[in-house]
Design a protein around this motif. Structure first.
Motif, PDB file in Angstrom:
ATOM      1  N   CYS A  37       0.848  -1.183   0.000  1.00 34.27           N
ATOM      2  CA  CYS A  37       0.000   0.000   0.000  1.00 34.27           C
ATOM      3  C   CYS A  37       0.887   1.238   0.000  1.00 34.27           C
ATOM      4  O   CYS A  37       1.925   1.259   0.653  1.00 34.27           O
TER       5      CYS A  37
ATOM      6  N   HIS B   9       2.014  -2.388  -8.216  1.00 29.34           N
ATOM      7  CA  HIS B   9       0.812  -2.750  -8.981  1.00 29.34           C
ATOM      8  C   HIS B   9       1.101  -3.790 -10.056  1.00 29.34           C
ATOM      9  O   HIS B   9       2.126  -3.705 -10.732  1.00 29.34           O
TER      10      HIS B   9
ATOM     11  N   VAL C  96      -5.887  -1.118  -1.506  1.00 29.73           N
ATOM     12  CA  VAL C  96      -6.758  -0.048  -2.005  1.00 29.73           C
ATOM     13  C   VAL C  96      -6.929  -0.253  -3.516  1.00 29.73           C
ATOM     14  O   VAL C  96      -6.149   0.259  -4.318  1.00 29.73           O
TER      15      VAL C  96
ATOM     16  N   SER D 109      -9.000   0.887  -5.592  1.00 29.82           N
ATOM     17  CA  SER D 109      -9.314   2.085  -6.390  1.00 29.82           C
ATOM     18  C   SER D 109      -8.081   2.929  -6.682  1.00 29.82           C
ATOM     19  O   SER D 109      -8.131   3.826  -7.523  1.00 29.82           O
ATOM     20  N   ALA D 110      -6.948   2.657  -6.011  1.00 28.92           N
ATOM     21  CA  ALA D 110      -5.748   3.461  -6.248  1.00 28.92           C
ATOM     22  C   ALA D 110      -4.871   2.899  -7.367  1.00 28.92           C
ATOM     23  O   ALA D 110      -3.833   3.463  -7.682  1.00 28.92           O
ATOM     24  N   HIS D 111      -5.266   1.786  -7.969  1.00 34.23           N
ATOM     25  CA  HIS D 111      -4.478   1.228  -9.069  1.00 34.23           C
ATOM     26  C   HIS D 111      -4.548   2.182 -10.262  1.00 34.23           C
ATOM     27  O   HIS D 111      -5.637   2.595 -10.667  1.00 34.23           O
TER      28      HIS D 111
ATOM     29  N   ARG E  55     -10.597   3.718  -1.417  1.00 33.38           N
ATOM     30  CA  ARG E  55     -10.424   4.857  -0.521  1.00 33.38           C
ATOM     31  C   ARG E  55     -11.267   5.965  -1.106  1.00 33.38           C
ATOM     32  O   ARG E  55     -11.198   6.236  -2.308  1.00 33.38           O
TER      33      ARG E  55
ATOM     34  N   VAL F 272      -9.602   8.452  -3.324  1.00 32.85           N
ATOM     35  CA  VAL F 272      -9.068   8.004  -4.631  1.00 32.85           C
ATOM     36  C   VAL F 272     -10.130   7.097  -5.238  1.00 32.85           C
ATOM     37  O   VAL F 272     -10.064   5.884  -5.126  1.00 32.85           O
TER      38      VAL F 272
END
Ligand code: SF4
Length: 498
Positions: free
Chosen positions: A226, A244, A270, A272-274, A297, A300
């Motif tokens: 993370c 990632h 998380v 959605s942060a990719h 999150r 993001v």
């Protein structure tokens, strides 16, 4: 495809012969264990890349009944008859189940007392990587880091050790493997061995079953680690930053196996942060598959991801505001704004979702009663603004973790936590379309004991299990072994552990 008699569908055909026989144990129920990617990844690695026979076992009980050995699903043999017993451990709360599994299967609890013909007991997973000390005396070796880079050499070393049957010599050899902690020979764990995500397969389901949290869903990770470092979170601080997996790595695997499932779950700290998440999500949805994700999150949250989720039929979303005020969110290192949370809910409503799950903690350092009352106010305004959404609130007490900024701050006293729990319940009372569930404070206190504990924890757990494994048995065992009430142990600073 290999279909197992239990109705499981395997994505590969498990090997029937190998030089090493490994019992892979998840120290919780089948349902919980099979919902976790760890066991899938280790099963594939052990069988495919390490050419060992690998059978699974689960520990359904923690009642203190030590009369039945833990047996594997595949051959119904006691784990004590295997060369290696490997525990995949994600949560500290499962530590008593590990002790229980060994005791009930007749395996000597402490590595240094184990006889030559007994199995080698190894452990791995996030909980043990973060703090291996509480169970250090139990394991012959602990994997500190990610299985892909450690397991192949570790299993090779174990193969040689099985032939030699000399535990001491085996420890010496195991201690040479990168990322392996041999607590009987080393005073500190080695640094974490991370895999290079460019060259490994993302962990993914290798067995599909209806008895998991995401029934018959192909779970696949989109990242390791993370990039955020929330002050209370051991995972974000130890597995930092995020690495990632590329779009191609994820989609190749989904498409390779896609005839075998109708839904895909994307997993990471998380999701959605990719950076490529919208592209990944839409590709899966356009392939006609149902999509779900493990976590977002609110700060993001690309709109395209919510649109894709909704198109594939998802009707719920999870957000973790953690606490009621922006002030305290900033103080705990997760500076999400109220407007981020409202935007998340607005997107959910816009794309026709029905349910939002919100996670909160109470008993945080520097928390005032106003911060807790603000949780109720936040939820009330969400409910008033978004009339079509239903909210589920999950709350738990803050648990201090090793290797975090909050490690030394200790846990609030039980009576204070109880008072705050009541305040939280009161602040949420009478709000329509809201369901509340609060994790037991006692469970959180035990978790804290196992999270920040040292090598004496094994004796605490052993004693508590002998006395029935109840909360009061832990209280008694702690006084006897730690020399203080365990509430005192988890509330005090532990500078000597730094
Ligand atoms: S709480 Fe979530 S976002 Fe924060 S560091 Fe941990 S995993 Fe990352």
């Amino acid at each position: 495809m290999h279909v197992h008699s239990t109705g499981e569908r395997w994505l590969f055909r498990p090997r029937q012969s190998g030089r090493l026989r490994v019992a892979l144990v998840y120290p919780n129920s089948y349902f919980v264990g099979m919902s976790n990617l760890g066991i899938h990844a280790v099963l594939r690695l052990t069988d495919d890349e390490c050419a060992a026979i690998c059978e699974r076992a689960f520990v359904e009980v923690s009642s203190g009944d030590l009369s039945k050995p833990i047996t594997t699903l595949e051959s119904n043999r006691s784990i004590s008859s295997f060369d290696v017993v490997a525990f995949s451990v994600s949560f500290e709360g499962d530590y008593p189940n590990i002790v229980h599994a060994l005791l009930s299967s007749g395996i000597t609890l402490r590595a240094r007392e184990r006889k030559p013909l007994e199995p080698f007991v190894i452990g791995g997973g996030a909980a043990l990587t973060i703090n291996p000390e509480p169970l250090a005396d139990l394991f012959d070796a602990i994997v500190i880091g990610e299985a892909e880079v450690i397991m192949p050499q570790l299993l090779q070393a174990l193969e040689r050790a099985i032939t030699a049957r000399d535990r001491m010599q085996a420890w010496e050899e195991l201690a040479q493997v990168q990322g392996v902690y041999v607590p009987q020979m080393m005073s500190y764990p080695p640094t974490i061995a991370f895999a290079d995500t460019r060259y490994i397969e993302p962990a993914h389901s290798v067995i599909l079953t209806s008895s998991t949290e995401f029934a018959d869903t192909f779970l696949i990770e989109v990242a390791r680690g993370c990039s955020f470092k929330c002050h209370y979170c051991a995972y974000g601080n130890r597995y930092h930053p995020a690495r990632h997996f590329r779009y191609e790595q994820v989609l190749d695997l989904v498409r390779r196996y896609r005839k075998m499932f109708a839904s895909v779950g994307l997993v990471s700290a998380v999701v959605s942060a990719h950076p490529e998440i919208e592209r990944i999500a839409w590709a899966i949805v356009e392939d006609g598959l149902r999509l779900s994700i493990s976590s977002v999150r609110a700060d993001v949250l690309p709109e395209g991801l919510i649109a894709a989720l909704s198109r594939s039929g998802s009707i719920s979303m999870t957000i973790a505001p953690e606490t009621g005020t922006e002030r305290l969110r900033a103080a705990i290192g997760k500076p999400i704004k109220d407007e981020d949370i409202f935007r998340g809910a607005a997107l959910a409503e816009k794309y026709g979702m029905r349910y939002i799950k919100l996670y909160f903690m109470f008993g945080l350092p520097n928390e005032s009663d106003e911060d807790i009352i603000a949780i109720g106010e936040l939820v009330r305004s969400l409910v008033m603004r978004f009339k079509r959404l239903h909210f589920t609130i999950s709350a738990c007490a803050f648990v201090p973790k090793r290797h975090t900024k909050f490690e030394l701050l200790g846990m609030a006293a039980g009576s204070e936590l109880e008072r705050k729990r009541k305040l939280l319940v009161k602040s949420l009372k009478g709000i329509e379309r809201v369901k509340l569930s609060v994790e037991s404070i006692r469970m959180s206190q035990l978790q804290a004991l196992f999270s920040i504990g040292d090598r004496r924890m094994l004796s605490v757990i052993e004693k508590a299990i002998a006395d029935g494994n109840s909360f009061s048995a832990y209280r008694k065992a702690a006084v006897e072994i730690l020399g203080c009430a365990f509430e005192e142990f988890i509330s005090q600073r532990h500078p000597e552990m730094k």
